[in-house]
Design an enzyme around this catalytic site. Sequence first.
Site, PDB file in Angstrom:
ATOM      1  NE  ARG A  47      -2.472  -0.462   3.407  1.00  0.00           N
ATOM      2  CZ  ARG A  47      -2.991  -0.454   4.623  1.00  0.00           C
ATOM      3  NH1 ARG A  47      -4.230  -0.077   4.807  1.00  0.00           N
ATOM      4  NH2 ARG A  47      -2.286  -0.827   5.673  1.00  0.00           N
ATOM      5  CE  LYS A 206      -5.536 -17.423  14.959  1.00  0.00           C
ATOM      6  NZ  LYS A 206      -4.855 -16.823  16.121  1.00  0.00           N
TER       7      LYS A 206
END
Lengths: 429, 429
Positions: A47, A206
Amino acid sequence: MRTRPLKVALLGCGVVGSEVARIMTTHADDLTARIGAPVELAGVAVRRPSKVREGIDPALITTDATALLKRGDIDVAIEVIGGIEPARTLITTAFENGISVVSANKALLAQDGAALHAAAETHGLDLYYEAAVAGAIPLVRPMRESLAGDKINRVMGIVNGTTNFILDKMDSTGAGYQEALDEATALGYAEADPTADVEGYDAAAKAAILAGIAFHTRVRLDDVYREGMTEVSAADFASAKRMGCTIKLLAILERAADGQSVTARVHPAMIPLSHPLASVREAYNAVFVEAEAAGRLMFYGPGAGGAPTASAVLGDLVAVCRNKLAQATGPGESAYTQLPVSPMGDVVTRYHISLDVADKPGVLAQVATTFAEHGVSIDTVRQQGKDGEASLVVVTHRAPDAALSGTVEALRKLDTVRGVASIMRVEGE
Amino acid sequence: MRTRPLKVALLGCGVVGSEVARIMTTHADDLTARIGAPVELAGVAVRRPSKVREGIDPALITTDATALLKRGDIDVAIEVIGGIEPARTLITTAFENGISVVSANKALLAQDGAALHAAAETHGLDLYYEAAVAGAIPLVRPMRESLAGDKINRVMGIVNGTTNFILDKMDSTGAGYQEALDEATALGYAEADPTADVEGYDAAAKAAILAGIAFHTRVRLDDVYREGMTEVSAADFASAKRMGCTIKLLAILERAADGQSVTARVHPAMIPLSHPLASVREAYNAVFVEAEAAGRLMFYGPGAGGAPTASAVLGDLVAVCRNKLAQATGPGESAYTQLPVSPMGDVVTRYHISLDVADKPGVLAQVATTFAEHGVSIDTVRQQGKDGEASLVVVTHRAPDAALSGTVEALRKLDTVRGVASIMRVEGE
């Protein structure tokens, strides 16, 4: 050995990405030997192109990740951007351009894993994501491959290092939640906004990924029951100690006794000090896997950090490159069992409940009756009184979570119960 | 999905083989879904065909393993016979007949792994052997694949369940070696002839296999320094306790500090109670892996037994079948680093030495001088005397093993030293 290098696009160059780039450069010879062909960092999409990135050729830096994926010579993309967008679009773009993907993106995989796996399969490509769960700990591969001939019935793990650091501090120093969080923040273990960690969102992502792998079914993020650990108090730790327990934020995935459904949940729980997970200290992660034939296995290691996560990414990179050379793909999504995910109310567990009660005769009988009316059997009760006030600590036998929460609701309505000081599940026995 | 089944020849049908056959039958649908094709037990080669084998079609039983492998329709052979011959010849025959192999044979792989891997590669076939090391614990695959992008510097593990059971008994009950061995034998944890376990041969074979994988080099069984645990005494455990340690039989594989050589050894050693390996109880196995990027990982679980070992075999079977369908092979031997294995004398470690000495002035000075002359620095000395006899417990700093054993030799020659009661290495600090 092939001499034309496999070309890698690195999407994202933060803590993990910069470690990936560093190791790809310093250990290039090892990677070549292990893959059977040289592997070359062909582009790095970032970025902020102006940031100085030591050891990375500035000519490789680009802000146009899409163009990098479309330029036609990339074999594998490593996505270490995180979050949903632009990661999702870039991974899809990679597949559309014949590029296999290694991702460390738990949030994206928990939310859109099925669609991404389908896209990979459509294009005959790989999607590997060892780094998405428990950092450096080999867990996705062992569960997907090593245990592919076994039946996993239960997974219980500490999959968030930040919260484990906080809880470990509270346990070892007697500190309260805020004090321990402040220390975690000062030491860099907690982010400025710790919500994703302390409210259990990270662990729940997760849990969804691991549940899908463990049970060969699709488990969406919304299917995971989630409770954070911001309410855990020093008093809870004192209670846990009296029971020979400590408190951990656990991800627990279970196959129902009849094998026809599964549950997935994240919440703080008391576990006995003798349980291997009880001794997992600081920011370490550990996951306990119970399989029918293998028995009880545990995997332990650093659950986060630049280098450990890069280790998992590079292990996947080697596998994906090897697959590419063999014109094969590794195991894709396995969701053939299509087992329903039951709600939290169906989970069978135990409760540790602390009540503030009036110190007068008959209170215990009233409380015990309330448990009995809800079909919850009491294991132990400890009474402690002073100055007209008393506390009652009740530990139940195993019962459906719905019955347990129904009991608590009824207890709150008793006029002899002044308040419910804490409720915590007890696991691992 | 392909409907023509992949055909499996099972070579050996003992404790592990019968579990493999049972799970292949009871979990046939799961295996089919995970492989992408049905898998069929096409023949079972045994020594004693008359033995009743529950759940196995008697028509599959044969005593002619070679004919089974040569009949032309077998895709994968599972070798669970153990020992060198006839296992070696049969595996070679399998490869010559286009059959990939899953083996649980640590002795054979430690002795002839290079030749067998070469044969597999020549024929473009797989040789998988997760079950050869640490039973059900996924270890070979994580080390070969998950850590393929990392650099393993050290492996330290408890890889023999029998000796861990014995040492754990000695630690927890104060029993002597013989008493603990007798209990292990009575409970079925030790064989009638326990030599392979208690003398460290079994652990040494696993150490050779793991060292090869960890360092991408060839380590032969003869390269592994081996010391059994039959000399470990109740007094050693008492000494260990005073140091905040326990005693384990460890397999330790290390890359030298300069990276130019490796060492591999099996011997009993004291480790601090705070080390994760110290709390591995009964017949469990656990392996600690230190990698450059990943950091410290641990893998824990049942290291032996029919069902756990079968779990590992079947995980490999799924992988090999998937490879077969993709017309690919998994990772073969990786021995490109060709690092020399240094002798035990080059290992840098610490010693805990108990000496029986004369209780008179100047003894400590004499002993200390002997250490200094050999370049071994002393960490702590504890002196204890009664009735003209005294004991001296010396713990050294880290030094080359050759310097340490040279010191001990010189100590034995001092006339003030009546005897060397015990010598034990100290690890894991």
